[in-house]
Design an enzyme around this catalytic site. Sequence first.
Site, PDB file in Angstrom:
ATOM      1  N   CYS A   1       0.867  -1.179   0.000  1.00 17.63           N
ATOM      2  CA  CYS A   1       0.000   0.000   0.000  1.00 17.63           C
ATOM      3  C   CYS A   1       0.904   1.229   0.000  1.00 17.63           C
ATOM      4  O   CYS A   1       1.642   1.456   0.966  1.00 17.63           O
ATOM      5  CB  CYS A   1      -0.882  -0.027   1.244  1.00 17.63           C
ATOM      6  SG  CYS A   1      -1.951   1.411   1.384  1.00 17.63           S
TER       7      CYS A   1
ATOM      8  N   CYS B   1      -5.147   6.146  -4.476  1.00 19.22           N
ATOM      9  CA  CYS B   1      -4.464   4.862  -4.285  1.00 19.22           C
ATOM     10  C   CYS B   1      -3.006   5.070  -4.685  1.00 19.22           C
ATOM     11  O   CYS B   1      -2.722   5.425  -5.833  1.00 19.22           O
ATOM     12  CB  CYS B   1      -5.133   3.803  -5.164  1.00 19.22           C
ATOM     13  SG  CYS B   1      -4.324   2.197  -5.120  1.00 19.22           S
TER      14      CYS B   1
HETATM   15  N1  LIG Z   1      -6.070  -2.475  -2.146  1.00 25.64           N
HETATM   16  C1  LIG Z   1      -4.732  -2.802  -2.626  1.00 25.64           C
HETATM   17  C2  LIG Z   1      -3.676  -2.545  -1.532  1.00 25.64           C
HETATM   18  C3  LIG Z   1      -3.685  -1.093  -1.074  1.00 25.64           C
HETATM   19  C4  LIG Z   1      -3.337  -0.183  -2.188  1.00 25.64           C
HETATM   20  C5  LIG Z   1      -3.583   1.289  -1.944  1.00 25.64           C
HETATM   21  N2  LIG Z   1      -4.304   1.682  -0.771  1.00 25.64           N
HETATM   22  C6  LIG Z   1      -2.285   2.073  -2.078  1.00 25.64           C
HETATM   23  O1  LIG Z   1      -2.190   3.201  -1.563  1.00 25.64           O
HETATM   24  O2  LIG Z   1      -1.367   1.559  -2.767  1.00 25.64           O
HETATM   25  C7  LIG Z   1      -4.653  -4.262  -3.039  1.00 25.64           C
HETATM   26  O3  LIG Z   1      -5.225  -5.100  -2.357  1.00 25.64           O
HETATM   27  O4  LIG Z   1      -3.988  -4.544  -4.041  1.00 25.64           O
END
Ligand SMILES: N[C@H](CCC[C@H](N)C(=O)O)C(=O)O
Length: 261
Positions: A76, A200
């Site tokens: 993340c 994200c």
């Molecule tokens: N939900 C994503 C992980 C968190 C990604 C996101 N919150 C970031 O800031 O990179 C997954 O399961 O692939």
Amino acid sequence: MTINFYKYQGTGNDFVMVDNRNELFPKNDTNLINSLCDRKFGIGGDGLICLENDADENIDFKMVYFNADGNESSMCGNGGRCLVAFAKFLNIIQEHATFLAVDGLHEAKIKKNTVELKMQNVENIQVNENHIFLDSGSPHHVQITGKIDDLEVKRIGAEIRYSDLYGKTGSNINFVEKIGEDTFKVRTYERGVEDETLSCGTGVTAVALAMAAISKTSSNEVQLKTPGGELRVRFQKDGQGFKNVWLIGPAIQVFKGEILC
Ligand SMILES: N[C@H](CCC[C@H](N)C(=O)O)C(=O)O
């Protein structure tokens, strides 16, 4: 049981942060983590992050990331940036950090109110007819669109995420609209949140690299405008891939608390 927590957000991607250096947090309790991330019955968050110690004295701390569904997941980016700010708050680090995450070691720098996080190199970028797929620490589908503000991201994102394209593992789904030579608007449907998030980190990183890969920008630093705010991604081309990839943006402590569970 009482759990002490801090709430952080990075361009609206928000996380429950737990100082788990005593390793007492029940990381295997998927239902508990899901309930802590619930925005009505719990604290609320796109994910939960445990800060832990690592045996290697050259590593300042370890990051363990859980999506809001309660399952441990891949890297993340926004959460990593928030964790660096949390580690500074706890006086574990000063302006520089080296930490271990699920995808390996990361370096980070704190500059005023922004955190710069070094992401892993990206070698494999799959350019398809209507989309690009790459893993920037998490898997990302990148699709160019017009009128991004009108898009039904949750409905269309879920259709792609659960399609045969990505099978049981799934993928995060990013929509991107070019609005300037080195500026793009991005909206993301996040796996494990199963909704659009306000930004994200690994998603905007994937978008920046994808846009460079298909020559939609000639710059090596791009601005990504997300519903939660602006992020920057800096990178260097390296053959067919990219290295020295940095995700840059704010990481804010919103509140702290304790919760009975
Ligand atoms: N939900 C994503 C992980 C968190 C990604 C996101 N919150 C970031 O800031 O990179 C997954 O399961 O692939």
